[in-house]
Write a protein that holds these residues in place. Sequence first.
Motif, short mmCIF file in Angstrom:
data_model
loop_
_atom_site.label_atom_id
_atom_site.label_comp_id
_atom_site.label_asym_id
_atom_site.label_seq_id
_atom_site.Cartn_x
_atom_site.Cartn_y
_atom_site.Cartn_z
N VAL A 42 -55.31 77.97 -7.10
CA VAL A 42 -56.14 77.96 -8.31
C VAL A 42 -55.29 77.66 -9.54
O VAL A 42 -55.68 76.85 -10.39
CB VAL A 42 -56.88 79.30 -8.47
CG1 VAL A 42 -57.53 79.41 -9.85
CG2 VAL A 42 -57.94 79.46 -7.39
N ARG A 43 -54.10 78.30 -9.65
CA ARG A 43 -53.23 78.05 -10.81
C ARG A 43 -52.79 76.59 -10.87
O ARG A 43 -52.73 76.00 -11.96
CB ARG A 43 -52.02 78.98 -10.74
CG ARG A 43 -52.30 80.39 -11.23
CD ARG A 43 -51.01 81.18 -11.43
NE ARG A 43 -50.38 81.48 -10.15
CZ ARG A 43 -50.60 82.58 -9.45
NH1 ARG A 43 -51.46 83.48 -9.90
NH2 ARG A 43 -49.97 82.80 -8.31
N LEU B 54 -54.39 73.95 -9.62
CA LEU B 54 -55.53 73.12 -10.00
C LEU B 54 -55.88 73.30 -11.47
O LEU B 54 -56.22 72.34 -12.17
CB LEU B 54 -56.74 73.45 -9.11
CG LEU B 54 -56.59 73.06 -7.65
CD1 LEU B 54 -57.68 73.72 -6.80
CD2 LEU B 54 -56.64 71.55 -7.48
N ASP B 55 -55.77 74.54 -11.95
CA ASP B 55 -56.00 74.79 -13.38
C ASP B 55 -55.00 74.04 -14.24
O ASP B 55 -55.31 73.61 -15.35
CB ASP B 55 -55.89 76.29 -13.68
CG ASP B 55 -57.17 77.04 -13.38
OD1 ASP B 55 -58.23 76.40 -13.31
OD2 ASP B 55 -57.11 78.27 -13.21
N GLY C 253 -59.78 72.48 -13.64
CA GLY C 253 -59.72 73.93 -13.58
C GLY C 253 -60.33 74.60 -14.80
O GLY C 253 -60.37 74.04 -15.89
N GLN C 254 -60.79 75.83 -14.59
CA GLN C 254 -61.42 76.57 -15.69
C GLN C 254 -60.49 76.73 -16.88
O GLN C 254 -60.89 76.49 -18.03
CB GLN C 254 -61.85 77.94 -15.17
CG GLN C 254 -62.96 77.89 -14.13
CD GLN C 254 -63.30 79.27 -13.60
OE1 GLN C 254 -62.53 80.22 -13.75
NE2 GLN C 254 -64.44 79.39 -12.96
N MET D 135 -63.04 78.04 -9.24
CA MET D 135 -61.97 77.07 -9.45
C MET D 135 -62.17 76.25 -10.72
O MET D 135 -61.27 76.14 -11.55
CB MET D 135 -61.85 76.16 -8.24
CG MET D 135 -61.52 76.92 -6.95
SD MET D 135 -61.54 75.86 -5.48
CE MET D 135 -60.06 74.93 -5.76
N GLY D 136 -63.33 75.63 -10.87
CA GLY D 136 -63.52 74.78 -12.04
C GLY D 136 -64.78 73.95 -11.92
O GLY D 136 -65.76 74.35 -11.25
#
Length: 224
Positions: free
Chosen positions: A88-89, A91-92, A171-172, A218-219
């Motif tokens: 997640v990090r 992709l963010d 990503g968010q 994830m986003g």
Amino acid sequence: MSRVLVIDDDPQLLRALRITLRAAGHEVDTAPDGRTALHQAAALPPDLILLDLGLPDLDGTEVLAGLRPSYTGPVLVLSARADSQDKVRALDAGADDYVTKPCDMSELLARLRAALRRGPSEATDSIVTTDHFTVDLTARQVTVGGAPVRLTPTEWALLDALVRHPGRLIGQRQLLRSVWGPAYEKETHYLRVYLVQLRRKLEPDPAHPRYLRTEPGMGYRFTP
């Protein structure tokens, strides 16, 4: 022929990837650490980057932050970190895909081909058209069925951030930084509220979005 920059501090893996990628018809550059990679990417931008997260000088997410947004090509993370939070990090921070080591080389090549087919993550055309609405990035105008639609400045900033990266998961935290600023990285409810508003204005069926899609936890992704 595509140019691929491989960033990894494992010399044996670098050698194996160089041989595999060259056999598949790619030109290959390598970098053993983050600072060297950032310098090389700026001097001779590759078509795609393969990035390890565990580098000796910088964390891979720091390298991603240094690459984006000036580098608009795809970045595939190739890392031994298998935890979902690491994914997640990454992709963010701007990664397009995440592959866990050890990996099957045929799968890696398939993901690489898919990323290259998508091309640069930055929209190359100032007008983005779907079957239901059109976005003119230069004029900052949106039309649905030929009729103009009024967006608030925040709605426009969010839509702009998504449509400039067609097909790519954003990503968010990356979206929050882009639209609201670094102080709002944890305010994920902002995204939910404004995506609902955008979908009401642009989607043919807001309850089942076709273009402005959510990737849970994830986003978001714009699918033209």
